[in-house]
Design a protein around this motif. Sequence first.
Motif, PDB file in Angstrom:
ATOM      1  N   ALA A 119      -5.476   1.302   2.230  1.00 42.10           N
ATOM      2  CA  ALA A 119      -5.400   2.485   3.084  1.00 42.10           C
ATOM      3  C   ALA A 119      -4.066   2.595   3.815  1.00 42.10           C
ATOM      4  O   ALA A 119      -3.726   3.666   4.334  1.00 42.10           O
ATOM      5  N   LEU A 120      -3.296   1.509   3.865  1.00 37.93           N
ATOM      6  CA  LEU A 120      -2.009   1.548   4.556  1.00 37.93           C
ATOM      7  C   LEU A 120      -0.955   2.313   3.780  1.00 37.93           C
ATOM      8  O   LEU A 120       0.148   2.565   4.286  1.00 37.93           O
ATOM      9  N   GLY A 121      -1.255   2.672   2.560  1.00 41.24           N
ATOM     10  CA  GLY A 121      -0.370   3.526   1.780  1.00 41.24           C
ATOM     11  C   GLY A 121       0.931   2.866   1.401  1.00 41.24           C
ATOM     12  O   GLY A 121       0.944   1.777   0.819  1.00 41.24           O
ATOM     13  N   ASP A 122       2.050   3.518   1.777  1.00 43.89           N
ATOM     14  CA  ASP A 122       3.354   3.071   1.291  1.00 43.89           C
ATOM     15  C   ASP A 122       3.948   1.911   2.089  1.00 43.89           C
ATOM     16  O   ASP A 122       4.954   1.329   1.676  1.00 43.89           O
ATOM     17  N   ALA A 123       3.398   1.569   3.229  1.00 43.08           N
ATOM     18  CA  ALA A 123       3.949   0.468   4.017  1.00 43.08           C
ATOM     19  C   ALA A 123       3.719  -0.856   3.303  1.00 43.08           C
ATOM     20  O   ALA A 123       2.573  -1.188   2.972  1.00 43.08           O
ATOM     21  N   PRO A 124       4.764  -1.619   3.021  1.00 45.20           N
ATOM     22  CA  PRO A 124       4.561  -2.931   2.386  1.00 45.20           C
ATOM     23  C   PRO A 124       3.624  -3.791   3.234  1.00 45.20           C
ATOM     24  O   PRO A 124       3.884  -4.030   4.413  1.00 45.20           O
ATOM     25  N   SER A 125       2.521  -4.237   2.640  1.00 40.34           N
ATOM     26  CA  SER A 125       1.493  -4.956   3.387  1.00 40.34           C
ATOM     27  C   SER A 125       0.905  -6.056   2.524  1.00 40.34           C
ATOM     28  O   SER A 125       0.774  -5.900   1.308  1.00 40.34           O
ATOM     29  N   LEU A 126       0.510  -7.156   3.153  1.00 34.86           N
ATOM     30  CA  LEU A 126      -0.105  -8.259   2.425  1.00 34.86           C
ATOM     31  C   LEU A 126      -1.051  -9.019   3.323  1.00 34.86           C
ATOM     32  O   LEU A 126      -0.957  -8.949   4.554  1.00 34.86           O
ATOM     33  N   ILE A 127      -1.964  -9.753   2.686  1.00 36.23           N
ATOM     34  CA  ILE A 127      -2.908 -10.614   3.395  1.00 36.23           C
ATOM     35  C   ILE A 127      -2.542 -12.056   3.095  1.00 36.23           C
ATOM     36  O   ILE A 127      -2.443 -12.456   1.928  1.00 36.23           O
ATOM     37  N   LEU A 128      -2.337 -12.845   4.167  1.00 31.18           N
ATOM     38  CA  LEU A 128      -1.986 -14.258   4.030  1.00 31.18           C
ATOM     39  C   LEU A 128      -3.185 -15.128   4.392  1.00 31.18           C
ATOM     40  O   LEU A 128      -3.871 -14.874   5.390  1.00 31.18           O
ATOM     41  N   GLY A 129      -3.417 -16.163   3.592  1.00 26.16           N
ATOM     42  CA  GLY A 129      -4.437 -17.140   3.906  1.00 26.16           C
ATOM     43  C   GLY A 129      -3.911 -18.200   4.848  1.00 26.16           C
ATOM     44  O   GLY A 129      -2.728 -18.224   5.201  1.00 26.16           O
ATOM     45  N   ARG A 130      -4.773 -19.105   5.270  1.00 24.87           N
ATOM     46  CA  ARG A 130      -4.370 -20.121   6.244  1.00 24.87           C
ATOM     47  C   ARG A 130      -3.385 -21.123   5.659  1.00 24.87           C
ATOM     48  O   ARG A 130      -2.707 -21.838   6.397  1.00 24.87           O
ATOM     49  N   TYR A 131      -3.275 -21.166   4.321  1.00 24.97           N
ATOM     50  CA  TYR A 131      -2.325 -22.081   3.680  1.00 24.97           C
ATOM     51  C   TYR A 131      -1.107 -21.331   3.172  1.00 24.97           C
ATOM     52  O   TYR A 131      -0.367 -21.829   2.332  1.00 24.97           O
ATOM     53  N   TYR A 132      -0.898 -20.086   3.651  1.00 17.71           N
ATOM     54  CA  TYR A 132       0.270 -19.265   3.340  1.00 17.71           C
ATOM     55  C   TYR A 132       0.257 -18.701   1.919  1.00 17.71           C
ATOM     56  O   TYR A 132       1.272 -18.231   1.437  1.00 17.71           O
TER      57      TYR A 132
END
Length: 298
Positions: A119-132
Motif C-alpha cells: 500500500a505504500l506505493g512508490d516509496a522504497p520500503s522493506l521489512i527487516l527481521g530481527r537478524y537483519y
Amino acid sequence: MLDRMAQHSELGEFLRTRRARLRPEDVGLPDYGGRRRVPGLRREALAQLAGVSAGYYTRLEQGQSGNASDAVLDAIARVLRLDEAERSHLRRLAHQKAKARRRPRPERLRPAVRLMLDALGDAPSLILGRYYDVLAWNRAAHALLAGHVPYDAAERPGERPNIARLVFLDPHTRELYADWRTKARDTVADVRMSAARYPDDPALTSLVGELTLHSPEFTSLWAAHPVQDCAVRYTREFRHPLLGAMTLNNEIMELSNDEGLRMAVFTADQGSASAEALRLLVDFAAEKAQRPEFTSSR
C-alpha cells in the motif's frame, strides 16, 4: 554456565570501552601525568564518583555481581556520560542474568504486513527481521538497495538478503553508501543492541561470527562496542550506480505486533533532485519487472 559467562563478558567489555574514552579531567579530576598501560578513567575513580566501593564496581565489571540496582547503574551511567541508548543497553546487560531466558517467537511475515508494504506505493520500503534479513521489499526498495540481488530472494528463507552482510561483505553495497563508514558503524551499533536483546540466540551469534571472520572492519567496530538504534539516522546519502547522488529520508519503525520486525521507508524531499531521481528509480523498477525474465517473480 557458559551463557552467564558470555553475558558477563558483554557487560564488562561495554563498561571498559566506556571507561577508556574518558580522561580524569573530563570528570573534574586532576591528571597526575605518567603513562598508563590502560587508557581512560581508573576503576577506583569511577567508583568514587558513582558512590560505590571500588571492590563492588570491580566485581560488576568482572561479572561477579548480578544484583546491581537501577540507582547504581544510573550513577555509573552518569559518570560515564552514557546517552539514553547506552543507558538502556547497560541496564539490559546488567539485568540479563536475573531474567528468565526465552526463545523469541519464530519470524513470520503476516499477510497484513505484506498488504501494508504494497500500500505504500512508490516509496522504497522493506521489512527487516530481527537478524537483519529482508523478509519482504517492494520493487523500488530492491532497485535502490540491491538491484544485483534477485528480487524474489526475499521470499526464500534460506536465500534472503541480509542487510548486515551486504554492508560489510558486498562491494556493491559499500559503493552505494556515500558515507559507508557511518553506515557500517550504525549497523554494528544496532546489531549490538539486538545481541543484548536476544542473548545467546544462535542465528544472531552465527551472524556476528561470520562477519567477525570475514570483515576486519566489522571486527574493529565490534570491539569498540558502539550502541545505537539505527532509527536515529534520519537521512542517508546514496551513490546509486544508475542515478548517481541521492539524499533520502530514512524512517524505521518497529512493528509492535511482530517481535523484532521493523519497516524501513525511504522518501525524498518534494521538489528536490533526489525526488526526481527517486521517480526515475521507480519507473526503472516497474519497467524491469515487466521483462520476461522477471514476470515470474512477484
